[in-house]
Design an enzyme around this catalytic site. Structure first.
Site, mmCIF file in Angstrom:
data_model
loop_
_atom_site.group_PDB
_atom_site.id
_atom_site.type_symbol
_atom_site.label_atom_id
_atom_site.label_comp_id
_atom_site.label_asym_id
_atom_site.label_seq_id
_atom_site.Cartn_x
_atom_site.Cartn_y
_atom_site.Cartn_z
ATOM 1 N N LYS A 1 0.809 -1.228 0.000
ATOM 2 C CA LYS A 1 0.000 0.000 0.000
ATOM 3 C C LYS A 1 0.837 1.270 0.000
ATOM 4 O O LYS A 1 0.426 2.301 -0.533
ATOM 5 C CB LYS A 1 -0.953 -0.009 1.186
ATOM 6 C CG LYS A 1 -2.091 -1.001 1.013
ATOM 7 C CD LYS A 1 -3.190 -0.779 2.034
ATOM 8 C CE LYS A 1 -4.410 -1.625 1.722
ATOM 9 N NZ LYS A 1 -4.161 -3.062 1.997
ATOM 10 N N GLU B 1 -9.984 7.092 3.511
ATOM 11 C CA GLU B 1 -10.894 6.160 4.164
ATOM 12 C C GLU B 1 -10.101 4.912 4.514
ATOM 13 O O GLU B 1 -9.098 4.616 3.856
ATOM 14 C CB GLU B 1 -12.045 5.785 3.218
ATOM 15 C CG GLU B 1 -11.752 4.642 2.232
ATOM 16 C CD GLU B 1 -10.640 4.908 1.216
ATOM 17 O OE1 GLU B 1 -10.335 6.087 0.974
ATOM 18 O OE2 GLU B 1 -10.081 3.925 0.680
ATOM 19 N N SER C 1 1.728 -9.851 -1.003
ATOM 20 C CA SER C 1 1.316 -8.455 -0.824
ATOM 21 C C SER C 1 1.617 -7.872 0.540
ATOM 22 O O SER C 1 1.832 -6.668 0.660
ATOM 23 C CB SER C 1 -0.178 -8.307 -1.130
ATOM 24 O OG SER C 1 -0.950 -9.168 -0.326
HETATM 25 C C1 LIG Z 1 -5.089 -4.041 1.499
HETATM 26 C C2 LIG Z 1 -4.414 -5.324 1.238
HETATM 27 C C3 LIG Z 1 -4.814 -6.168 0.173
HETATM 28 C C4 LIG Z 1 -5.991 -5.873 -0.717
HETATM 29 O O1 LIG Z 1 -5.924 -4.667 -1.398
HETATM 30 P P1 LIG Z 1 -5.701 -4.595 -2.990
HETATM 31 O O2 LIG Z 1 -5.980 -3.187 -3.311
HETATM 32 O O3 LIG Z 1 -6.657 -5.554 -3.614
HETATM 33 O O4 LIG Z 1 -4.294 -4.980 -3.242
HETATM 34 C C5 LIG Z 1 -4.082 -7.322 -0.066
HETATM 35 N N1 LIG Z 1 -3.042 -7.658 0.716
HETATM 36 C C6 LIG Z 1 -2.633 -6.889 1.756
HETATM 37 C C7 LIG Z 1 -1.466 -7.331 2.571
HETATM 38 C C8 LIG Z 1 -3.309 -5.699 2.063
HETATM 39 O O5 LIG Z 1 -2.903 -4.954 3.086
#
Ligand SMILES: *Cc1c(COP(=O)(O)O)cnc(C)c1O
Length: 393
Positions: free
Chosen positions: A89, A111, A377
């Site tokens: 993010k 948000e 992610s």
């Molecule tokens: C917020 C988040 C997601 C989902 O958000 P996307 O916008 O779909 O990438 C996925 N993995 C993690 C670790 C997150 O913090």
């Protein structure tokens, strides 16, 4: 067939900017300037420098040997979990805070649902010395106390959204209301590849650093820059959009998108938008959306807070409808098992969102010679309590 956004802000039939008239000046100002600003050498230089020195990029592309042995294929993990603040993010919030500064804005609103985007926004506001107001549903504030504390430590004001179901959707409404009331000095940092044009495209471009790095890193590993598969979990779709971006037009690279099935597609407790969603409008864009027969948005469910969004970004709606991406849905149980498996095979504790992407290997067979890159992610520290409760650790 194009998989990128067109001039009008559409991916095929999805996207656009369905906004109240009072929001038009803000969104239009951003639309007219975002590409120009992103192309400025001074912008690029500052963005790249911060990604390197502050976020810690490039994030490693790691060959997961024991995981690969278990599933008899070649699995590489793109380690976004090693970024500052623990997920992808921050790539987007760094980009947007620089954008806000170039547009002369000194007040930032956002948000947040689980609080991850709120923390990433509060972080970059502290970095730049800008005022930060984060809207968060009252129920989420109670559920996500550690992230609320983090935002406060970083100097942000957390404002509870008291209307409706008191969750993400209501926090978003409050943020939009704020933006309408403060059109001149305020920038709204949206946290995923969603919202009115140009947000999905802007967020995707900031996150596209993920696939840009994958290409040269894979070349270092195996001498070619294109994998056979790229895989990512999808909430709104920002880590996925960034992971796919530089492969969209190369149909030899297969795209797999992983949604949260929650307790099961037919359980009524799920977030599998590509299967259950119908065309509709949410947060200013036309996309696939989980809704009742009369168009009321249904409350999504997933064990991972980051995936329980009732829609999906317009790029992904298009990738789904055109068949460019294969969509898979993974239940809570399968995700939790895959999360624990990564801990024990590779010594990496993943976010539960990410664990959904890892769970596909139990459901889909890959060839021995396939190269599969999975977007890791985020890291699982934030999910420890959920892991503890689930596995009775
Ligand atoms: C917020 C988040 C997601 C989902 O958000 P996307 O916008 O779909 O990438 C996925 N993995 C993690 C670790 C997150 O913090």
């Amino acid at each position: 067939m194009s998989y990128n956004v067109n001039e009008k802000g559409y991916y095929g039939e999805f996207g656009g900017a369905y906004i109240p008239e009072m929001l038009y000046p803000n969104v239009e100002e951003l639309r007219q300037n975002y590409l120009k600003i992103m192309a400025e050498p001074s912008f690029k230089k500052e963005f790249d420098q911060l990604l390197k020195d502050y976020v810690g990029r490039p994030s490693p592309l790691y060959f997961a040997k024991r995981l690969s042995e278990k599933y008899k294929t070649n699995i590489y993990l793109k380690r976004e979990d090693l970024n500052h603040t623990g997920a992808h993010k921050i790539n987007n919030t760094i980009g947007q805070i620089l954008m806000a500064k170039r547009l002369g804005k000194n007040r930032i609103i956002a948000e947040t649902g689980a609080g991850q985007h709120g923390v990433a926004t509060a972080t970059v506001c502290a970095l730049m010395g800008l005022e930060c107001i984060v809207y968060m549903g009252e129920i989420d504030i109670a559920r996500q106390a550690p992230n609320v504390a983090r935002m406060k430590m970083l100097g942000a004001t957390v404002v509870p959204a008291l209307s409706g179901s008191k969750t993400l959707k209501d926090a978003t409404n409050e943020a939009i209301r704020d933006w309408i009331n403060n059109p001149v000095d305020t920038h709204y940092i949206i946290g995923s590849a969603i919202g009115p044009h140009p947000y999905p495209d802007m967020v995707t471009r900031f996150q596209s650093i993920i696939s840009e790095e994958i290409k040269w890193q894979l070349k270092e590993h195996i001498g070619k820059e294109n994998p056979d598969y790229v895989v990512a979990c999808i909430g709104g779709g920002s880590n996925a959009a960034g992971t796919y971006y530089h492969f969209l037009d190369n149909v030899n690279v297969n795209i797999i998108a992983v949604e949260a099935a929650g307790l099961g597609i037919d359980s009524g407790e799920s977030a599998a938008t590509s299967v259950l969603g119908k065309e509709g409008i949410i947060h200013g864009c036309k996309t696939l959306l989980m809704q009742t027969k009369d168009g009321q948005i249904t409350e999504p469910y997933s064990i991972s807070a980051g995936l329980d969004y009732p829609g999906v970004g317009p790029m992904h709606a298009h990738l789904s409808i055109t068949g460019r991406a294969e969509f898979m849905s993974i239940t809570d149980n399968d995700a939790m098992k895959a999360g624990l498996e990564l801990c024990q095979l590779e010594g990496i504790i993943p976010a539960i969102e990410t664990a959904h992407a890892l769970a596909i290997f139990e459901h889909k067979k890959f060839k021995k010679e396939d190269v599969v890159v999975v977007s890791l992610s985020g890291r699982g520290d934030k999910d420890l309590n959920t892991y503890i409760d689930y596995f009775k650790l």
